[in-house]
Design a protein around this motif. Structure first.
Motif, PDB file in Angstrom:
ATOM      1  N   GLY A  47      42.477  33.530  12.400  1.00  0.00           N
ATOM      2  CA  GLY A  47      41.443  33.407  13.401  1.00  0.00           C
ATOM      3  C   GLY A  47      40.083  33.091  12.798  1.00  0.00           C
ATOM      4  N   ALA A  48      40.040  32.807  11.512  1.00  0.00           N
ATOM      5  CA  ALA A  48      38.776  32.532  10.829  1.00  0.00           C
ATOM      6  C   ALA A  48      38.165  31.238  11.350  1.00  0.00           C
ATOM      7  CB  ALA A  48      39.001  32.438   9.325  1.00  0.00           C
ATOM      8  N   SER A  49      36.859  31.211  11.445  1.00  0.00           N
ATOM      9  CA  SER A  49      36.174  29.998  11.881  1.00  0.00           C
ATOM     10  C   SER A  49      36.211  28.962  10.758  1.00  0.00           C
ATOM     11  CB  SER A  49      34.730  30.318  12.238  1.00  0.00           C
ATOM     12  OG  SER A  49      33.975  30.590  11.067  1.00  0.00           O
ATOM     13  N   VAL A  50      35.918  27.725  11.118  1.00  0.00           N
ATOM     14  CA  VAL A  50      35.875  26.653  10.121  1.00  0.00           C
ATOM     15  C   VAL A  50      34.842  26.994   9.050  1.00  0.00           C
ATOM     16  CG1 VAL A  50      35.333  24.215   9.737  1.00  0.00           C
ATOM     17  CG2 VAL A  50      36.638  24.888  11.740  1.00  0.00           C
ATOM     18  N   GLU A  51      33.701  27.508   9.465  1.00  0.00           N
ATOM     19  CA  GLU A  51      32.662  27.853   8.496  1.00  0.00           C
ATOM     20  C   GLU A  51      33.123  28.977   7.568  1.00  0.00           C
ATOM     21  OE1 GLU A  51      27.861  28.495   8.178  1.00  0.00           O
ATOM     22  OE2 GLU A  51      28.799  28.538  10.148  1.00  0.00           O
ATOM     23  N   ASP A  52      33.839  29.961   8.113  1.00  0.00           N
ATOM     24  CA  ASP A  52      34.381  31.040   7.278  1.00  0.00           C
ATOM     25  C   ASP A  52      35.367  30.479   6.260  1.00  0.00           C
ATOM     26  OD1 ASP A  52      32.929  32.993   8.621  1.00  0.00           O
ATOM     27  OD2 ASP A  52      34.604  33.550   9.942  1.00  0.00           O
ATOM     28  N   TYR A  89      35.526  27.410   5.129  1.00  0.00           N
ATOM     29  CA  TYR A  89      34.743  26.630   4.174  1.00  0.00           C
ATOM     30  C   TYR A  89      34.114  27.556   3.129  1.00  0.00           C
ATOM     31  CZ  TYR A  89      30.774  24.227   2.152  1.00  0.00           C
ATOM     32  OH  TYR A  89      29.858  23.733   1.258  1.00  0.00           O
ATOM     33  N   ASN A  90      33.481  28.619   3.589  1.00  0.00           N
ATOM     34  CA  ASN A  90      32.799  29.540   2.674  1.00  0.00           C
ATOM     35  C   ASN A  90      33.752  30.249   1.716  1.00  0.00           C
ATOM     36  OD1 ASN A  90      30.190  28.977   3.576  1.00  0.00           O
ATOM     37  ND2 ASN A  90      30.327  30.489   5.206  1.00  0.00           N
ATOM     38  N   SER A  91      34.986  30.467   2.141  1.00  0.00           N
ATOM     39  CA  SER A  91      35.921  31.166   1.271  1.00  0.00           C
ATOM     40  C   SER A  91      36.766  30.238   0.402  1.00  0.00           C
ATOM     41  CB  SER A  91      36.844  32.069   2.099  1.00  0.00           C
ATOM     42  OG  SER A  91      37.681  31.301   2.927  1.00  0.00           O
ATOM     43  N   SER A  92      36.788  28.952   0.717  1.00  0.00           N
ATOM     44  CA  SER A  92      37.682  28.053  -0.016  1.00  0.00           C
ATOM     45  C   SER A  92      37.034  26.793  -0.568  1.00  0.00           C
ATOM     46  CB  SER A  92      38.838  27.619   0.890  1.00  0.00           C
ATOM     47  OG  SER A  92      39.555  28.716   1.353  1.00  0.00           O
ATOM     48  N   CYS A  93      36.147  26.187   0.164  1.00  0.00           N
ATOM     49  CA  CYS A  93      35.662  24.843  -0.176  1.00  0.00           C
ATOM     50  C   CYS A  93      34.293  24.816  -0.852  1.00  0.00           C
ATOM     51  CB  CYS A  93      35.581  23.985   1.083  1.00  0.00           C
ATOM     52  SG  CYS A  93      37.069  23.983   2.076  1.00  0.00           S
ATOM     53  N   THR A  94      33.473  25.790  -0.516  1.00  0.00           N
ATOM     54  CA  THR A  94      32.078  25.754  -0.958  1.00  0.00           C
ATOM     55  C   THR A  94      31.925  25.735  -2.477  1.00  0.00           C
ATOM     56  OG1 THR A  94      29.890  26.704  -0.610  1.00  0.00           O
ATOM     57  CG2 THR A  94      31.706  28.265  -0.921  1.00  0.00           C
ATOM     58  N   PHE A  95      32.886  26.315  -3.194  1.00  0.00           N
ATOM     59  CA  PHE A  95      32.789  26.408  -4.647  1.00  0.00           C
ATOM     60  C   PHE A  95      32.565  25.038  -5.282  1.00  0.00           C
ATOM     61  CE2 PHE A  95      35.731  29.758  -3.207  1.00  0.00           C
ATOM     62  CZ  PHE A  95      34.914  30.850  -3.444  1.00  0.00           C
ATOM     63  N   CYS A  96      33.259  24.043  -4.815  1.00  0.00           N
ATOM     64  CA  CYS A  96      33.143  22.698  -5.398  1.00  0.00           C
ATOM     65  C   CYS A  96      32.303  21.762  -4.538  1.00  0.00           C
ATOM     66  CB  CYS A  96      34.525  22.086  -5.611  1.00  0.00           C
ATOM     67  SG  CYS A  96      35.510  23.003  -6.803  1.00  0.00           S
ATOM     68  N   ALA A 115      40.002  20.136  10.298  1.00  0.00           N
ATOM     69  CA  ALA A 115      38.730  20.700  10.768  1.00  0.00           C
ATOM     70  C   ALA A 115      37.756  20.879   9.605  1.00  0.00           C
ATOM     71  CB  ALA A 115      38.971  22.030  11.481  1.00  0.00           C
ATOM     72  N   LEU A 116      38.263  21.298   8.457  1.00  0.00           N
ATOM     73  CA  LEU A 116      37.398  21.463   7.279  1.00  0.00           C
ATOM     74  C   LEU A 116      36.852  20.123   6.803  1.00  0.00           C
ATOM     75  CD1 LEU A 116      39.473  24.171   5.431  1.00  0.00           C
ATOM     76  CD2 LEU A 116      37.067  24.404   6.115  1.00  0.00           C
ATOM     77  N   ILE A 117      37.691  19.107   6.780  1.00  0.00           N
ATOM     78  CA  ILE A 117      37.233  17.771   6.379  1.00  0.00           C
ATOM     79  C   ILE A 117      36.141  17.289   7.328  1.00  0.00           C
ATOM     80  CG2 ILE A 117      37.918  15.343   6.205  1.00  0.00           C
ATOM     81  CD1 ILE A 117      40.717  16.463   5.240  1.00  0.00           C
ATOM     82  N   LYS A 118      36.365  17.446   8.622  1.00  0.00           N
ATOM     83  CA  LYS A 118      35.358  17.030   9.616  1.00  0.00           C
ATOM     84  C   LYS A 118      34.070  17.819   9.432  1.00  0.00           C
ATOM     85  CE  LYS A 118      38.748  15.553  12.997  1.00  0.00           C
ATOM     86  NZ  LYS A 118      39.426  15.867  14.277  1.00  0.00           N
ATOM     87  N   TYR A 119      34.195  19.108   9.208  1.00  0.00           N
ATOM     88  CA  TYR A 119      33.031  19.972   9.015  1.00  0.00           C
ATOM     89  C   TYR A 119      32.221  19.531   7.792  1.00  0.00           C
ATOM     90  CZ  TYR A 119      30.359  24.203   7.900  1.00  0.00           C
ATOM     91  OH  TYR A 119      29.361  25.082   7.585  1.00  0.00           O
ATOM     92  N   MET A 120      32.896  19.298   6.676  1.00  0.00           N
ATOM     93  CA  MET A 120      32.190  18.945   5.448  1.00  0.00           C
ATOM     94  C   MET A 120      31.626  17.524   5.481  1.00  0.00           C
ATOM     95  SD  MET A 120      34.362  20.640   2.341  1.00  0.00           S
ATOM     96  CE  MET A 120      35.962  20.014   2.817  1.00  0.00           C
ATOM     97  N   SER A 121      32.246  16.636   6.241  1.00  0.00           N
ATOM     98  CA  SER A 121      31.834  15.230   6.208  1.00  0.00           C
ATOM     99  C   SER A 121      30.696  14.895   7.164  1.00  0.00           C
ATOM    100  CB  SER A 121      33.036  14.337   6.504  1.00  0.00           C
ATOM    101  OG  SER A 121      33.510  14.525   7.814  1.00  0.00           O
ATOM    102  N   LYS A 122      30.291  15.829   7.971  1.00  0.00           N
ATOM    103  CA  LYS A 122      29.207  15.598   8.934  1.00  0.00           C
ATOM    104  C   LYS A 122      27.940  16.315   8.504  1.00  0.00           C
ATOM    105  CE  LYS A 122      31.862  13.347  11.725  1.00  0.00           C
ATOM    106  NZ  LYS A 122      31.887  11.934  11.523  1.00  0.00           N
ATOM    107  N   SER A 123      26.791  15.677   8.814  1.00  0.00           N
ATOM    108  CA  SER A 123      25.503  16.313   8.541  1.00  0.00           C
ATOM    109  C   SER A 123      25.394  17.592   9.350  1.00  0.00           C
ATOM    110  CB  SER A 123      24.354  15.389   8.912  1.00  0.00           C
ATOM    111  OG  SER A 123      24.370  14.265   8.089  1.00  0.00           O
ATOM    112  N   LYS A 124      24.642  18.535   8.820  1.00  0.00           N
ATOM    113  CA  LYS A 124      24.415  19.789   9.566  1.00  0.00           C
ATOM    114  C   LYS A 124      23.276  19.630  10.508  1.00  0.00           C
ATOM    115  CE  LYS A 124      26.155  23.992   8.014  1.00  0.00           C
ATOM    116  NZ  LYS A 124      25.951  25.281   7.490  1.00  0.00           N
TER     117      LYS A 124
END
Length: 97
Positions: A19-24, A26-33, A88-97
């Motif tokens: 049930g984790a959000s996309v941002e959650d 991202y923060n736990s898996s993708c943000t490192f790199c 969802a993670l790819i879409k989240y990371m590829s768009k401006s905030k």
């Protein structure tokens, strides 16, 4: 009774992870790199860096995430993500905030 409570706790924990959000995620898996561009990773929310990757198509990007690509490990540090969550993670990371 102990077994029941332990089983219930496990179900709740698994449900919370899924049930984790996309941002959650991202923060736990993708943000490192992707926050630093480590090993050539496209920076999060930098549309210019993501544009040539997105041009390859979502199916190709999903394949790269799942199998690993260049320095990115298979499943990109999110071993329990579904294909839908990866998209969802790819879409989240590829768009401006």
């Amino acid at each position: 009774m102990k077994g029941f409570i332990a089983g219930l706790a496990m179900v709740v924990a698994v449900g919370a992870a899924h049930g984790a959000s996309v941002e959650d995620r991202y923060n736990s898996s993708c943000t490192f790199c992707h926050s630093t561009g480590a090993a050539g990773a496209p920076h999060s929310h930098n549309e210019a860096e993501w544009k040539p990757r997105l041009a390859k198509g979502m199916d190709t990007l999903l394949k790269h995430v799942k199998e690993g690509y260049n320095a990115m490990p298979p499943k990109g540090m999110c071993n329990d993500c579904s294909d839908e969550e990866y998209r969802a993670l790819i879409k989240y990371m590829s768009k401006s905030k």
